[in-house]
Design a protein around this motif. Structure first.
Motif, short mmCIF file in Angstrom:
data_model
loop_
_atom_site.label_atom_id
_atom_site.label_comp_id
_atom_site.label_asym_id
_atom_site.label_seq_id
_atom_site.Cartn_x
_atom_site.Cartn_y
_atom_site.Cartn_z
N VAL A 73 0.82 -1.21 0.00
CA VAL A 73 0.00 0.00 0.00
C VAL A 73 0.86 1.27 0.00
N LEU A 74 2.08 1.19 0.56
CA LEU A 74 2.95 2.36 0.54
C LEU A 74 3.52 2.59 -0.86
N GLU A 75 3.65 1.52 -1.61
CA GLU A 75 3.99 1.65 -3.03
C GLU A 75 2.86 2.37 -3.76
N VAL A 76 1.63 2.04 -3.39
CA VAL A 76 0.46 2.73 -3.96
C VAL A 76 0.54 4.22 -3.63
N GLY A 77 0.89 4.52 -2.37
CA GLY A 77 1.03 5.91 -1.97
C GLY A 77 2.09 6.64 -2.77
N ASP A 78 3.21 5.96 -3.05
CA ASP A 78 4.26 6.57 -3.86
C ASP A 78 3.80 6.79 -5.31
N LYS A 79 3.02 5.85 -5.84
CA LYS A 79 2.48 6.03 -7.18
C LYS A 79 1.53 7.22 -7.22
N MET A 80 0.72 7.38 -6.17
CA MET A 80 -0.19 8.53 -6.09
C MET A 80 0.60 9.84 -6.03
N SER A 81 1.76 9.82 -5.36
CA SER A 81 2.60 11.02 -5.31
C SER A 81 3.06 11.43 -6.70
N LYS A 82 3.41 10.43 -7.52
CA LYS A 82 3.84 10.74 -8.88
C LYS A 82 2.70 11.32 -9.72
N LEU A 83 1.46 11.04 -9.29
CA LEU A 83 0.29 11.59 -9.98
C LEU A 83 -0.12 12.94 -9.39
N VAL A 121 -12.81 14.41 -6.28
CA VAL A 121 -13.06 13.07 -5.75
C VAL A 121 -13.05 12.00 -6.84
N ASP A 122 -13.66 12.27 -7.99
CA ASP A 122 -13.66 11.29 -9.08
C ASP A 122 -12.26 11.06 -9.61
N GLN A 123 -11.46 12.13 -9.69
CA GLN A 123 -10.08 12.00 -10.15
C GLN A 123 -9.27 11.16 -9.16
N PHE A 124 -9.51 11.38 -7.85
CA PHE A 124 -8.80 10.61 -6.83
C PHE A 124 -9.09 9.12 -6.97
N ILE A 125 -10.35 8.78 -7.12
CA ILE A 125 -10.74 7.37 -7.24
C ILE A 125 -10.11 6.74 -8.48
N ASP A 153 -5.64 3.26 -10.79
CA ASP A 153 -4.44 3.14 -11.64
C ASP A 153 -3.20 2.85 -10.79
N ALA A 154 -3.08 3.53 -9.66
CA ALA A 154 -1.91 3.37 -8.80
C ALA A 154 -1.84 1.95 -8.24
N VAL A 155 -2.99 1.38 -7.88
CA VAL A 155 -3.02 0.01 -7.36
C VAL A 155 -2.55 -0.97 -8.42
N GLN A 156 -3.06 -0.82 -9.62
CA GLN A 156 -2.66 -1.73 -10.70
C GLN A 156 -1.19 -1.58 -11.04
N ASP A 157 -0.72 -0.33 -11.03
CA ASP A 157 0.69 -0.08 -11.33
C ASP A 157 1.59 -0.67 -10.25
N ALA A 158 1.18 -0.53 -8.97
CA ALA A 158 1.96 -1.08 -7.87
C ALA A 158 1.98 -2.60 -7.91
N LYS A 159 0.89 -3.18 -8.38
CA LYS A 159 0.82 -4.64 -8.47
C LYS A 159 1.72 -5.19 -9.58
N LEU A 160 1.73 -4.49 -10.71
CA LEU A 160 2.45 -5.00 -11.88
C LEU A 160 3.90 -4.52 -11.96
N LYS A 161 4.14 -3.27 -11.48
CA LYS A 161 5.49 -2.70 -11.62
C LYS A 161 5.96 -2.04 -10.31
N PRO A 162 6.10 -2.81 -9.24
CA PRO A 162 6.57 -2.21 -7.99
C PRO A 162 8.05 -1.79 -8.09
N SER A 163 8.36 -0.62 -7.57
CA SER A 163 9.75 -0.16 -7.63
C SER A 163 10.44 -0.27 -6.27
N GLY A 164 9.66 -0.10 -5.20
CA GLY A 164 10.23 -0.18 -3.86
C GLY A 164 11.20 0.95 -3.55
N GLU A 165 11.13 2.04 -4.30
CA GLU A 165 12.10 3.11 -4.12
C GLU A 165 11.45 4.45 -3.74
#
Length: 544
Positions: free
Chosen positions: A454-464, A489-493, A498-510
């Protein structure tokens, strides 16, 4: 050896024995209270961590280890500096006073230039969690006008600025009525942290005067704001942190009861807590406070002008009992103090909060009075001496501008926005789950999918472009919704999906969230390293 000397030696030995017994008894009592409050397993874990930290710190004193740590810390500090301090030769730095004063036009132009350097106005996009509680452009103009009118005022001198004194008293009175205690008492403070520290101080001094307690302790949920720990550190009050239920996110009442002892001055509950936006069982805590004749502080700093309006907005029960808000204010027996931030959902200027007490007798223990100072009698209601009357005026203006109906509509729109996010996560993002059943303006989510950090998801959201908050124990991310969030709110959802899918398929851990969390939990020395990074962050705030 004469009889008098023998008698003296016997008396000496007896006193020494009694002193030894007293010390052993006192330390044993402390250990018993600690074990009772923390439990054997937690106490053992804390002791193990303490030993491990000291062993590792000794190892880090070796030259090779010191060089490695220093290299990594210097790199991390440099990264922090690059994020916070403008870089480049084209950056103008004002390190000494100008020989001649600058014109208003120059000053405003230079401020605009600094804004552009670090994109200060990006908060207006609404892609952030809490931080900015903006009431709208019209309200902003009202507050600025109030600031201008009372810019030089100081409530330390009520005879010079009677209007500011009147406005502060009225702010406290209006907030007390909002929390159903029209006959109560309170003061304004500079923010939620000061409100909380003042409550700790008040209950400490009350307990010392009324109950003779000289080694005070307070009991807080693990989800309580860090300001309670800060207050304990400042005021030499021991703090016991009690676990919360992993499902409901409410503090464990049985553990709270077990932790109460003869030195307890106050217990704490939140409506709502900062980490995950859930509410503690205030009625249950109130019964304990009344039974043991101790204080109960309800932290409503974040709930502020949302939770008092949930019932009126028809949102206190949620659908089928979901997101239910339980009683929390002065109508609950046992509640002795409540903190409420006017500068959050009250839309007042930053630096304003109210600490409320059940009666004026308790409030008196908050005051500082020195009748013997050579400069005359000195008395102040809170930590500050001089205070900005302009902030009081701005707060009063905001409350008058919004009115009860304005706050009601604000509550409805913000909470509906929050619940739309929560419901969408439950219905459409199976990899995530909601922590507890948050009734107000904050929602936190964790991961239940083995391949999604989930913290990877948070990092992906930061990039957005989103500025969200990372949580620990458990790892999670939260968003505190504001008026700015409603339009996004709609943009956040969509971005979260997108961030969840990206974190699942391409986690960076950085990312930042992953890195800091990993450092804090990688070893026993992790928290110390995070502490050093936090200190470096604070140092950087003052780097010109």
């Amino acid at each position: 050896m004469d009889s008098r000397r023998v008698l003296s030696l016997k008396v000496y030995e007896t006193v020494k024995t009694l002193l030894f017994v007293y010390v052993v008894f006192k330390q044993s009592l402390k250990a018993k209270r600690h074990l009772r409050a923390r439990g054997i397993i937690t106490s053992f874990r804390e002791f193990y961590t303490w030993i491990a930290q000291h062993v590792i710190m000794l190892a880090l004193r070796l030259p090779a280890a010191q060089r490695k740590v220093r290299t990594e810390m210097d790199k991390a500090k440099l990264d922090i500096e690059k994020q916070l301090v403008p870089q480049g030769t084209d950056v103008t730095r004002h390190l000494t006073l100008p020989e001649e004063g600058q014109t208003p036009e120059w000053i405003l132009a230079e401020m605009d230039k600094m804004d552009k350097e670090k994109s200060t106005a990006s908060w207006k996009l609404g892609k952030l969690s809490g931080a900015v509680y903006h009431g709208g452009d019209d309200l902003e103009r009202v507050i600025v006008a109030a600031y201008a009118k009372y810019m030089v005022s100081n409530p330390l001198h009520p005879d010079v600025f009677p209007a500011v004194r009147k406005m502060e008293a009225e702010i406290v009175a209006m907030t007390l009525r909002l929390y159903n205690n029209p006959n109560g008492a309170g003061t304004m403070t500079s923010g939620g942290t000061e409100s909380i520290i003042m409550s700790v101080k008040t209950h400490r001094d009350w307990a010392r005067a009324v109950k003779g307690i000289t080694e005070p302790e307070i009991i807080i949920p693990a989800s309580a704001h860090a300001a309670f720990d800060k207050g304990g550190a400042y005021l030499k009050v021991k703090v016991h942190s009690i676990p919360v239920d992993p499902y409901t996110r409410k503090v464990d009442l049985k553990a709270v009861k077990r932790a109460i002892n003869g030195n307890t001055i106050m217990i704490v509950g939140s409506t709502i807590n900062f980490p995950d936006g859930n509410q503690d069982d205030i009625e249950g805590l109130g019964k304990l406070a009344a039974k043991y004749k101790i204080g109960l502080h309800v932290d409503c700093c974040l709930g502020s002008f949302i939770v008092p309006y949930l019932e009126k907005a028809g949102l206190s029960g949620g659908v089928g009992g979901k997101y239910k808000l339980a009683p929390f204010d002065f109508r609950v027996t046992g509640v002795t103090a409540i903190s409420c931030d006017t500068h959050k959902y009250g839309f007042a200027p930053k630096g304003s909060s109210v600490i409320m007490y059940r009666d004026s007798d308790l409030r008196r223990y908050q005051y500082y009075v020195n009748p013997d100072w050579t400069g005359g009698v000195y008395a102040s209601p809170s930590l500050s001496g001089s205070r900005p009357g302009a902030i009081i005026a701005g707060t009063w203006a905001a409350m008058q501008y919004m009115g009860s109906n304005g706050y009601l509509e604000s509550c409805r729109s913000i909470v509906e926005c929050t619940r739309k996010i929560a419901d969408s996560i439950v219905a459409d993002i199976p990899e995530l789950y909601i922590l507890g059943s948050p009734p107000a303006s904050v929602v936190a989510f964790g991961s239940k999918h083995p391949k999604v950090n989930v913290l990877e998801v948070g990092d992906k959201m930061s990039k957005l472009g989103w500025h969200l908050n990372a949580l620990t124990n458990p790892a999670a991310v939260h968003i505190a919704c504001t008026r700015l969030t409603i339009k996004m709110v709609d943009q956040f959802i969509a971005d979260l999906k997108d961030a969840v899918q990206d974190a699942k398929l391409k986690p960076s851990g950085e990312g930042t969230m992953v890195a800091v969390y990993g450092l804090g939990n990688s070893s026993a020395v992790g928290p110390a390293m995070v502490g050093q990074l936090a200190t470096a962050f604070l140092d950087t705030l003052y780097k010109a």
